[in-house]
Design a protein around this motif. Sequence first.
Motif, short mmCIF file in Angstrom:
data_model
loop_
_atom_site.label_atom_id
_atom_site.label_comp_id
_atom_site.label_asym_id
_atom_site.label_seq_id
_atom_site.Cartn_x
_atom_site.Cartn_y
_atom_site.Cartn_z
N TYR A 103 0.83 -1.21 0.00
CA TYR A 103 0.00 0.00 0.00
C TYR A 103 0.87 1.26 0.00
CZ TYR A 103 -3.41 3.48 1.46
OH TYR A 103 -4.20 4.61 1.52
N GLU A 104 1.87 1.31 0.86
CA GLU A 104 2.72 2.49 0.94
C GLU A 104 3.52 2.69 -0.34
OE1 GLU A 104 2.63 4.71 3.22
OE2 GLU A 104 1.18 3.58 4.43
N LYS B 255 1.26 4.29 -2.89
CA LYS B 255 1.12 5.72 -2.60
C LYS B 255 2.36 6.49 -3.04
CE LYS B 255 -0.45 7.59 0.98
NZ LYS B 255 -0.65 8.03 2.38
N ILE C 194 -3.78 12.58 -2.41
CA ILE C 194 -4.17 11.24 -1.95
C ILE C 194 -4.54 11.31 -0.48
CG2 ILE C 194 -3.50 8.82 -1.74
CD1 ILE C 194 -1.41 9.28 -3.85
N ASP D 32 -5.79 8.76 2.87
CA ASP D 32 -5.99 7.41 3.40
C ASP D 32 -7.39 7.30 3.98
OD1 ASP D 32 -3.39 6.72 2.74
OD2 ASP D 32 -2.60 7.41 4.66
N ALA E 291 -6.84 3.97 -0.77
CA ALA E 291 -6.28 5.24 -1.26
C ALA E 291 -7.36 5.96 -2.07
CB ALA E 291 -5.06 4.99 -2.12
#
Length: 484
Positions: free
Chosen positions: A66-67, A70, A78, A80, A107
């Motif tokens: 996920y990170e 991003k 963006i 969270d 996201a």
Amino acid sequence: MNKARLEELFADCGDFVQGTLSPCPGVALSLVYIDNMIDRMSIDRQIIIPIMDGLKHAVLEPGGVYEKVKDTIRTLEIADETDFDAAITSVLTGDTAIFVNGSDKIAVISSKGFANRGVPETSTEVTVMGSKEAFGEVFRINTVLIRRRIRDTRLKIKQLRAGRRSNTDLAIVYMDDIARPEVVNEVETLLSEIDVDSIADIGVLEQLIEKSWRSPFPQAETTERPDKAAASILEGRVVILADNSPFALIVPVTLNSLYQSSDDYYQRFWIMSLTRVLRFAAGLLAVALPGFYLAAAVYHPALLPSTLMLKMSAARQNVPFPAVAEILIMETAFELLREAGTRMPNAVGGTLGIVGGLIVGNAAVEAGIVSPIVVVVVALTAIASFAIPSNALVTGYRIVKFTVIILTAMLGLLGFWAGMLLILIHLASLQSFCIPYLFPFVSGEVNNGTDLKDSIVRMPARFQKKRPIFARPDQTTRMADKKE
């Protein structure tokens, strides 16, 4: 799991798009958006291509997908989101959501790109000088139009949503150091308590937040002009914006502020003071003229000069209806013409009102249905109502006008004065967010008479150094004294 849930939620929704990306083995992403509500160029160039290139040869640790996703998207906003329903609501407003398998975060990417008409020109609040820009239907453009005019970090835009099904974006716009906290809190409370299916327009909000909802007079001011909204904010008032509505709501409001126009401050005070006097006189005529004519013609002819009274009597000799019926017939006819002109296309609406009024009035006189003086009285009443800047206030005057006519028909001059007194009492009893409706004509001493400088007569700008009653007591100065 998310894929199945999304397919269930958006079943039979032809505009729903759910794309799957697999940039590298073991990684699966779901890209979710509503077709034609997003900017396709941003989706392709700033989301899909960076993800596919950035994760192609990446070494990913468990839980770090996920990170990494991003990090590959750098040019778009963006957020969270862990609430699935909130993410779906964002998608329905034009954002794009990315679901990463194995992650509880979603996201939400700002990618709005739906069609709009941009920044239109004003149509209901036309001015000779000043900006020609008007609010549009796009929520974020409207906030930008205000932000461009007030470049101050103390300008606050609190955003919330209302409507169970519409999830309409709302904004409370105010100056943090000028607006009264109790007004801001009350507005926020009233908006948060709204529980309806949909907020179709700012007019719906106006009806839901006004306390004296039985009154024909508005307790909030509507405007399509960003410059007027910005000026109101700098006075300490609160502006409410709603998505899909080209109007803003301004609170608190007084009767005096409803007579003010943006042009009043863009031109010299001499001519605008004269214009203000004419507007207040027009407001009085719009309510009182038909009733006063009825009282003078039927009950108290001595109120008028003898020559005029004789001419009026001669004109009414062949009219088969009593004076009150004449007034009601012509008022109803003009109200119908006004409504028809509103509903007609712009190109012919104004022509219909003018030509229709002339034809109907002339035909009614020729047929002996009404007397010429009644046509003149009703026409003057209609013209006077068009001189008032606030359409909502005009609507209130149109309603109470018939009350004055009926009371005058029943009691003569006594009924006329009773009707006018009842209207005045009602106006004196109204409040808009704790501000008296008739301020500064009542309780003006609370603000040391400052607001009287911008009432029936508009004083020069150099003398208006204090903000009106809407501002905090410790933030009343808006123009510093000149240094010697």
